[in-house]
Design a protein around this motif. Structure first.
Motif, short mmCIF file in Angstrom:
data_model
loop_
_atom_site.label_atom_id
_atom_site.label_comp_id
_atom_site.label_asym_id
_atom_site.label_seq_id
_atom_site.Cartn_x
_atom_site.Cartn_y
_atom_site.Cartn_z
N VAL A 176 0.88 -1.18 0.00
CA VAL A 176 0.00 0.00 0.00
C VAL A 176 0.91 1.22 0.00
O VAL A 176 1.95 1.22 0.67
CB VAL A 176 -0.90 0.01 1.26
CG1 VAL A 176 -1.65 1.33 1.38
CG2 VAL A 176 -1.89 -1.15 1.22
N PHE A 177 0.54 2.24 -0.76
CA PHE A 177 1.37 3.44 -0.90
C PHE A 177 0.55 4.65 -0.48
O PHE A 177 -0.65 4.71 -0.73
CB PHE A 177 1.86 3.56 -2.34
CG PHE A 177 2.37 2.25 -2.85
CD1 PHE A 177 3.59 1.75 -2.41
CD2 PHE A 177 1.59 1.45 -3.69
CE1 PHE A 177 4.03 0.50 -2.81
CE2 PHE A 177 2.03 0.20 -4.10
CZ PHE A 177 3.25 -0.27 -3.67
N TRP B 20 5.84 11.21 -0.57
CA TRP B 20 5.39 9.82 -0.40
C TRP B 20 5.78 9.30 0.97
O TRP B 20 6.94 9.39 1.37
CB TRP B 20 5.96 8.95 -1.52
CG TRP B 20 5.32 9.29 -2.83
CD1 TRP B 20 5.76 10.23 -3.72
CD2 TRP B 20 4.10 8.77 -3.35
NE1 TRP B 20 4.88 10.31 -4.78
CE2 TRP B 20 3.86 9.42 -4.59
CE3 TRP B 20 3.19 7.81 -2.92
CZ2 TRP B 20 2.74 9.15 -5.38
CZ3 TRP B 20 2.08 7.53 -3.71
CH2 TRP B 20 1.87 8.19 -4.91
N LYS C 252 3.96 -3.08 -13.99
CA LYS C 252 3.12 -2.13 -13.26
C LYS C 252 4.00 -1.25 -12.38
O LYS C 252 4.97 -1.71 -11.79
CB LYS C 252 2.12 -2.89 -12.37
CG LYS C 252 1.04 -3.62 -13.16
CD LYS C 252 0.11 -4.35 -12.21
CE LYS C 252 -1.02 -5.02 -12.96
NZ LYS C 252 -2.27 -4.26 -12.94
N PHE D 102 3.94 1.79 -9.28
CA PHE D 102 3.10 2.28 -8.18
C PHE D 102 3.74 3.48 -7.49
O PHE D 102 4.97 3.64 -7.51
CB PHE D 102 2.86 1.16 -7.16
CG PHE D 102 2.02 0.05 -7.71
CD1 PHE D 102 0.63 0.13 -7.67
CD2 PHE D 102 2.60 -1.05 -8.31
CE1 PHE D 102 -0.16 -0.87 -8.21
CE2 PHE D 102 1.82 -2.06 -8.85
CZ PHE D 102 0.43 -1.97 -8.80
N GLY D 103 2.89 4.26 -6.84
CA GLY D 103 3.35 5.35 -5.99
C GLY D 103 4.31 6.27 -6.71
O GLY D 103 4.07 6.67 -7.85
N MET D 104 5.40 6.60 -6.03
CA MET D 104 6.36 7.56 -6.60
C MET D 104 6.98 7.04 -7.90
O MET D 104 7.42 7.82 -8.74
CB MET D 104 7.45 7.91 -5.59
CG MET D 104 8.36 6.77 -5.25
SD MET D 104 9.72 7.24 -4.16
CE MET D 104 8.89 7.42 -2.59
N ALA E 283 8.04 -7.32 -7.62
CA ALA E 283 7.19 -8.50 -7.48
C ALA E 283 6.97 -9.10 -8.86
O ALA E 283 6.79 -8.39 -9.84
CB ALA E 283 5.85 -8.11 -6.86
N ALA F 223 5.95 -5.97 -11.08
CA ALA F 223 5.53 -4.71 -10.46
C ALA F 223 6.71 -4.10 -9.74
O ALA F 223 7.47 -4.80 -9.07
CB ALA F 223 4.39 -4.97 -9.48
N LEU G 46 7.70 -1.79 -6.81
CA LEU G 46 7.00 -1.37 -5.59
C LEU G 46 7.90 -0.47 -4.74
O LEU G 46 8.89 -0.94 -4.17
CB LEU G 46 6.60 -2.60 -4.78
CG LEU G 46 5.78 -3.65 -5.53
CD1 LEU G 46 5.57 -4.88 -4.65
CD2 LEU G 46 4.44 -3.08 -5.97
N PRO G 47 7.57 0.80 -4.60
CA PRO G 47 8.30 1.68 -3.69
C PRO G 47 7.98 1.30 -2.23
O PRO G 47 7.16 0.41 -2.00
CB PRO G 47 7.77 3.06 -4.05
CG PRO G 47 6.43 2.83 -4.63
CD PRO G 47 6.48 1.48 -5.29
N PRO G 48 8.63 1.95 -1.26
CA PRO G 48 8.40 1.58 0.14
C PRO G 48 6.91 1.59 0.51
O PRO G 48 6.16 2.45 0.09
CB PRO G 48 9.16 2.66 0.92
CG PRO G 48 10.24 3.09 -0.02
CD PRO G 48 9.65 3.01 -1.38
N PHE G 49 6.54 0.61 1.34
CA PHE G 49 5.13 0.45 1.72
C PHE G 49 4.75 1.48 2.80
O PHE G 49 5.56 1.86 3.62
CB PHE G 49 4.89 -0.96 2.28
CG PHE G 49 5.16 -2.07 1.30
CD1 PHE G 49 5.38 -1.81 -0.04
CD2 PHE G 49 5.20 -3.40 1.72
CE1 PHE G 49 5.63 -2.84 -0.96
CE2 PHE G 49 5.45 -4.43 0.82
CZ PHE G 49 5.67 -4.16 -0.52
#
Lengths: 146, 77
Positions: A129-130, A142, B6, B8-10, B51, B69, B71-74
């Motif tokens: 989750v971001f 972020w 995919k 995500f985020g930043m 991932a 995917a 994935l930046p930090p959660f």
């Protein structure tokens, strides 16, 4: 018992009415002797003199729901739980609003104290989750879990 | 072979898209990343994990899935 994959995400903040209804639904489950609830609330952090006004949550939802499922299965194996519910917001949640609702129930209190901490810590580390922290001036950064 | 990537985020801000399909001939994820770094040079400075088909994998993993995917930090919870 294998449980089916659930969608944990709800659009926007989690309302106190929703949380209240969840509690009410458990009154018919009379083997339960103890509930424990965690509510994550969006904090108005001040970062470089700018104040956070909201977090916009996004997620890799397919993977996140699988991870929530794994956490749920592991918690049922580890602790004597009657039931467990997890809800996480997606989209914008303003400061002071609830973005995470974890609800565990058991016949006995000691199990729910341990289980709740275990579940919440796993969510922080394992679930993709971001969070985009939005400041008053609409700029953003972020968020990273620590 | 075709693969969906995919972001995500930043990371998706940097790529200006949330997903793309690419044709690839590489065998490992680190080789594929070299191409992505050429396309998105700023990606090199970002903290992210990868991932493959919704499971975290290491950089030397073979590409065997349909979907990667970044994935930046959660930040859940």
């Amino acid at each position: 018992m294998e449980r089916t994959l659930k969608n944990v995400f709800v659009k926007g903040p989690i309302s106190s009415a929703f949380i209240g209804n969840s509690i009410a639904k458990h009154q018919s489950k009379t083997t339960i002797g103890a509930h424990n609830i965690f509510l994550g609330q969006v904090r108005a952090d001040v970062i470089n003199e700018k104040t956070v006004t909201a977090i916009d949550y996004s997620a890799y939802e397919d993977m996140a729901n699988e991870k929530f499922h794994e956490i749920r299965e592991d918690a049922f194996k580890k602790f004597n739980l009657t039931c467990m519910h997890i809800y996480h917001s997606s989209g914008r949640v303003n400061v002071g609003e609830i973005c995470l609702f974890v609800f565990v129930s058991s016949p006995r209190r000691k199990e729910v104290f341990k289980a709740l901490e275990y579940i919440v810590e796993r969510i922080k580390v394992d679930v993709p989750v971001f969070g985009k922290e939005i400041f008053e001036d609409t700029s953003h950064q972020w968020k990273t879990n620590t | 072979m075709e693969l969906t990537i995919k972001y995500f985020g930043m990371i998706s801000e940097l790529t200006s898209c949330e997903e793309e399909k690419i044709l690839f001939e590489q065998t490992t994820i680190s080789e594929l990343l070299k191409d992505l770094f050429k396309k998105y040079p700023d990606l090199k400075n970002k903290d992210f994990r990868i991932a493959q088909d919704r499971k975290l994998v290491s950089l030397d993993s073979l590409i065997s899935g349909q979907e990667l995917a970044l994935l930046p930090p959660f930040a859940g919870g």
